[in-house]
Motif scaffolding. Structure first.
Motif: not given
Lengths: 301, 301
Positions: B72-80, B94-105
């Motif tokens: 659980r990453e507390l400094d960001r939101k989940s992948y959307f 795909t209309l929108e992606i919020q990666i929120n840093g998960f590409d570096q997971f």
């Protein structure tokens, strides 16, 4: 056991991504009759022009196809179609059609065919399919095919036809067009409501769905990498299916399931060559042997 | 019998022709784990943000899913992800992606999971899939999924991955993209040449093709008119399949055939609702009962 097929006999010029072949033997009745005749005798009703070679008739007759119901029109050329397939061999564009008056073709079922019990009406104007059917007096099972054009232009007659046949063959996009249901299971069930006892919804290489009053079932296409030309797959599927049913004398659920498996197998041979090139070299034994293999690959413990 | 699933946990906003649902539970690992957990315990590796509600974890834990590997990453939101389906529910944009840093997971497999014998790597960068796999020390069967992006951008790593897994799940268009073969049977066989023992080529509602070294076989999709949202069909197919295999302890030809039938059945429940709505109300008995029906409809005498 008497099986009658009614449809077109044509020349096709076919472009695939790899090859072009000019004026190969084609037409719905050609594919249907040749495919069905692996299972027993077939009676053929159709019309050809003055350019139809005698050797095509011989090919039919040597394979158990009665061509006495094929009308030869000496004042015109045969039906001609030219099309080009896309890279996946899934969709195709029609580049040219020479109808040569065959849109006014009113099939005449010869006296000697009128007792046919098993009848396949390949795609044609539903009004014409109805007129043809009216000439058959001893039918046990009537199956028809249709295409988008007739859904668009002759829907009233098509609905009437559906009240008078036992089974309908239709492809996925046409089933959606006819019923306005995008979901194929809903579409198939909706067509059942229009009259027939069963509907076979064809999905090309993905096989088909079979709808009966109490059942819906599915069968995949026979997986093959030997795909040269998909032309005639649907009509030879119909031929394999009807040939098997007529020969078995049975059209119950189990027989229908077997019949569509045979249809898929025969179609897999058809598409391995242009025109009848995929069917001419094989025999019933080759079909049965591929069917055994197909059943094996469908088996789940 | 220990089964590990690695992938994304996400929120999805989904537009279908009939309805829009906002921020439903989604992600490849969610669908995989929930589907697989009908068959036995599942270990989950993934990552969520600070907006992931505790009740989603409870949902997992109450269904036999070990979530101790979910970071659980507390400094960001989940992948959307937000997407819109076409009218046939086949293709989507795909209309929108919020990666929120998960590409570096970089997935961390906890010590307690390292003995997992059955491993599913949902679609991710192949370099990441390889790093994850390197942490598993007792694998008996490793299956991975991939998508078009990785074929385009990380092909070298993908080819390396293929040398290190037992099975690949891939959809039809991606199989064509990877192999440059338009014919799906050729494409599937060509992927086998790249390393894996089996390839499952997914065709959505049309089922799948299964390629093994000596066999190619096919299974249709389970025919259903209850299709609400196809999201997660592929990953829950993988879950049903891997759950069955891990639980049976067998990955031979017959087990694989059974497994893909289970996968198709579980996926048919998934698509009957948004998110996990189609799976939450059912139990293993409902799956088994639909499997019996599915086998019945596939049967050919």
């Amino acid at each position: 056991m008497s099986l009658l097929g009614v449809g077109t006999l044509a020349f096709d010029t076919i472009y695939t991504p790899l090859e072009c072949r000019e004026r190969v033997i084609g037409g719905s009745a050609t594919y249907f009759a040749y495919a069905a005749s692996f299972f027993g005798p077939v009676r053929l009703v159709g019309m050809v022009g003055n350019d139809w070679p005698e050797e095509h008739f011989e090919l039919f007759r040597n394979h158990g196809i009665d061509t006495s119901g094929v009308l030869r029109e000496l004042d015109r050329k045969s039906y001609f179609w030219c099309g080009r397939y896309d890279r996946d061999l899934e969709d195709r564009d029609t580049l040219e059609i020479q109808i040569n008056g065959f849109d006014q073709f009113d099939p005449v079922v010869p006296q000697s065919y009128m007792d046919s019990q098993w009848v396949f009406l390949a795609a044609a104007a539903p009004s014409v399919q109805l007129k043809t059917l009216a000439q058959c007096r001893s039918t046990q099972l009537v199956v028809a095919d249709t295409v988008d054009m007739w859904i668009e232009t002759e829907k009233a007659d098509l609905l009437k036809l559906l009240q008078n046949i036992d089974g309908l063959l239709i492809n996925a996009s046409e089933a959606r067009q006819l019923t306005q249901h995008n979901n194929l299971v809903k579409a198939g069930r909706a067509i059942l409501e229009l009259g027939p006892d069963f509907v076979i919804l064809k999905k090309g290489e993905h096989g088909c769905l079979l709808f009966e009053k109490k059942d819906v079932s599915a069968i995949p296409g026979y997986p093959t990498d030997a795909v040269v030309d998909p032309t005639g797959a649907g009509d030879s599927f119909a031929g394999g299916m009807m040939g098997y049913l007529a020969n078995s004398g049975d059209s119950g659920h189990r027989a229908l399931r077997n019949a569509i498996a045979y249809g898929a197998v025969v179609a897999s041979f058809t598409i391995s060559g242009f025109g009848l090139d995929g069917l001419i070299p094989i025999d019933r034994k080759a079909i049965d042997s591929r069917l055994v293999q197909f059943k094996q690959m469908l088996k789940i413990d």
